[in-house]
Write a protein that holds these residues in place. Sequence first.
Motif, PDB file in Angstrom:
ATOM      1  N   ASP A 215       3.575 -15.002 -24.205  1.00 16.44           N
ATOM      2  CA  ASP A 215       3.657 -14.290 -22.937  1.00 16.44           C
ATOM      3  C   ASP A 215       3.712 -15.303 -21.780  1.00 16.44           C
TER       4      ASP A 215
ATOM      5  N   ILE B  64      13.568  -4.243 -12.147  1.00 16.83           N
ATOM      6  CA  ILE B  64      12.277  -4.335 -12.848  1.00 16.83           C
ATOM      7  C   ILE B  64      11.146  -4.584 -11.848  1.00 16.83           C
TER       8      ILE B  64
ATOM      9  N   ILE C  70       4.670 -11.374 -18.190  1.00 18.93           N
ATOM     10  CA  ILE C  70       5.889 -10.995 -18.921  1.00 18.93           C
ATOM     11  C   ILE C  70       5.560 -10.953 -20.403  1.00 18.93           C
TER      12      ILE C  70
ATOM     13  N   ILE D  18       2.261 -11.595 -12.017  1.00 21.93           N
ATOM     14  CA  ILE D  18       3.154 -10.953 -12.989  1.00 21.93           C
ATOM     15  C   ILE D  18       2.881 -11.526 -14.371  1.00 21.93           C
TER      16      ILE D  18
ATOM     17  N   GLU E  92      14.197 -13.558 -20.241  1.00 25.00           N
ATOM     18  CA  GLU E  92      13.715 -12.543 -21.179  1.00 25.00           C
ATOM     19  C   GLU E  92      14.537 -11.253 -21.080  1.00 25.00           C
TER      20      GLU E  92
ATOM     21  N   LEU F 130      11.687 -14.391 -16.275  1.00 23.37           N
ATOM     22  CA  LEU F 130      11.970 -12.962 -16.410  1.00 23.37           C
ATOM     23  C   LEU F 130      13.463 -12.714 -16.596  1.00 23.37           C
TER      24      LEU F 130
ATOM     25  N   TYR G 165      11.416  -2.586 -20.024  1.00 23.12           N
ATOM     26  CA  TYR G 165      12.851  -2.793 -19.758  1.00 23.12           C
ATOM     27  C   TYR G 165      13.695  -1.674 -20.368  1.00 23.12           C
TER      28      TYR G 165
ATOM     29  N   THR H 159       8.687 -17.948 -12.374  1.00 19.68           N
ATOM     30  CA  THR H 159       8.470 -16.628 -12.981  1.00 19.68           C
ATOM     31  C   THR H 159       9.767 -15.822 -12.975  1.00 19.68           C
TER      32      THR H 159
ATOM     33  N   THR I  78       8.254  -5.810 -21.764  1.00 20.63           N
ATOM     34  CA  THR I  78       7.441  -5.092 -20.777  1.00 20.63           C
ATOM     35  C   THR I  78       6.896  -6.090 -19.750  1.00 20.63           C
ATOM     36  N   THR I  79       6.916  -5.669 -18.485  1.00 19.06           N
ATOM     37  CA  THR I  79       6.427  -6.505 -17.390  1.00 19.06           C
ATOM     38  C   THR I  79       5.196  -5.849 -16.760  1.00 19.06           C
TER      39      THR I  79
END
Length: 755
Positions: A668, A732, A681, A679, A616, A613, A723, A609, A628-629
């Motif tokens: 996603d 983040i 993403i 989480i 991204e 992230l 972000y 993960t 957006t997370t």
Amino acid sequence: MNRIKFFIIFITLINSTLFAKEDKITLYLDWFNQFQFAGYYIAKEKGFYSELNLDVEIKEFKHNINMVNTILNTKNSYGVGKSSLILDKYNNKDIFLLNAVFQKSPLVLISLKENNITSIKDLENKRVMITNDAIESATIQSLIKTNNIKNIEIQNHTGNIEDLILNNTDAMACYLSNEPIYLDKKGVEYSIIDKNINVDFYEGILFTSKKQFEENSTQAVNFSNASLRGWEYAFSNIEESAKIIYEKYNSFNKSLDDIISEAKVLKRISRFELNLLGKIDKNRIDDIKKFYIFSGINKSKEDFDTKSFIFDRKNLLLSKKEQSYFQNNTFSLIVEDNKFPYSYKFTGDLKGLEVDFWELLGKELNTNFHIEEKLALKKPNGAKGTKKVELVEYKDRDNKDFIYSNPLMKIQFALATKSYASYIPTILALKNVKIAVNKDFKYLNELKHLNTAIEYIIYPTIDEALKAVKKDKVFAYIDDIFTLNYHLLENYDDNLKINNSINLTKNIVFKIEKSEKEFIDIINKGISFIDDEDRDTIYNSYQKFILKERVSYKDILKYVIPLVFITMIILILNFKLQLEVKRRTNVEEQLLKLVNYDELTKIYNRRRTEEILNYEIDIAKRYDSNLTTLFLDLNDFKPINDTYGHRNGDKVLTEVVNLIKRNIRSTDSFGRWGGDEFIIILPQTSASEAENIVKNLKKQILNIEFDFDKSIKMSCSFGIYQYKRGDDLLSIIHNVDKLMYEDKAKYKQNKQEIN
């Protein structure tokens, strides 16, 4: 005598004036000269326009000119605009879109970092410098309208970034490829105000009036094609193109390095590497139209047909006069049966490049074209009244009784050498060598002009020339790439290869009697509508040909029998090897799952993960896109473990995970952070869009029924973080974790109030 000469010269001048066929075009740019319009400059400088008899004048932006009105009211006029052209169409302006160079808008609002303008809402009571066209553009309007900004001072754009630096304005509309590069170079810190828009808007749209297109679609399509060819060259040869712009089209006196940096940004947003350069998608235009209505930008109550607004290469329209011409005449293409691979007979049927292009044009023009074989020493024996059409090389246009079309095919010449010969990057690299050509080769003078240090040897046939290469009498043989390919394959010769193409082409054109000018006008229109995909399909089908049988069965058996024996041994060894490979592959797959996936929930683990992230974040930073997370934690999960045991606790986790997997997009990423924390993403997603996703997930999770106790109602607390420029993985995670605990605190407070 002198009077007669004078009279002849006078008549010649009059004829050339009255019957000149130059197509004079004016192109209006929506900004000043820079790499933003490189394709048009390159098409002009490299002669792509002149090849199609287009004389193009390029006019840069002027504040006092209404470009759209000028183009609508001036013949042979074209412009470069933004998605705001859709608004002009809604206002009954008869606009027609030809292509769109930039698939994503490079237009953004920037502000100095010291101004603390980080969101569009911060522009309330601020000064914003925007061009008149940008005010109407979708990107800028969406920033202002969707955030309900009422008190904002719009300033005329000076085009000078120093106005931002000197605080003559609070924010400025600019291109990602321009001002940010300048500010980075000067070390000035700035903020790009997040657009927070769902729709990607086109920029760099080439357009004209619908009337202009209908009256001269051939000109419009030729101009569009040549311009896109200019863009392809510009993006494929950035440094060379940047140097041309630096020297001749540099209104802002940028450095060469800045122009190259600008080019790289523009190449990225053109989606050049994805072959989307110039594409206009009807569905995306419809999305922009919906956005205009939704945001209140479009006040018009009437809609228009999107198909009638954009150029469709598959929709070639002929006038009634042109249709009548085809209905009243019959046309036959005269071909030879042994001109491989351009025309030949195969199982009784005529085949070849010429035939395929002729049939393609017949489909495009919706007419039934015929094909006739050119018999030796005889005239073609077609039906009486059939118009005879031939394909000839451009250089053969020497008969005044005939007229000729625009090029149908542009065939590159290439070098054939020994297979072991080194790669030849350019013919200029060759010195003091002999090169063969056949006696029918028409481009010897052009070759000599390319390189004077080569001795050219003429051979009566292609076969003799290729034999000379094999025997080292000459270093290479030059011919067009399709003829070379055919002869090398036809002879099944591994000793020779096509080494590289050279900077020389032959153009193939249609030839017909001078009285049939209307045919040439229509066929030129058809040629201009042939797209690259159809052209490549035809070309690619002639990369390989059926080989003639030249080896006896006895010769074959001498090689086949030992080969079969060796193959059997290899197969036995290979079978054992495959078993071992399969065993190791299974082990590797299991290790990969252990490394990347959570054993219980089968979603990404924490390590994987974090990797996703980080990736991204890099994409969002590089392309200025939304990211957006979501951080979520199950509420009251510990009591379930304590009351029902860890086995049922695991069931709760897997049920929740499976539900979330069904309700997020395939793009996603979903991972387990640890325990009952997860989480999600969401690339290309704003915080406001994520709020709708969270709202749906909360509702769905509450409705889950667990088989061990259907009275249990599970819920989750969510953190939502979008972000921002400068964020990294740690910031983040810190922010989204903090927001999740704020949501959990609200949950606990509500629970206490209820109890």
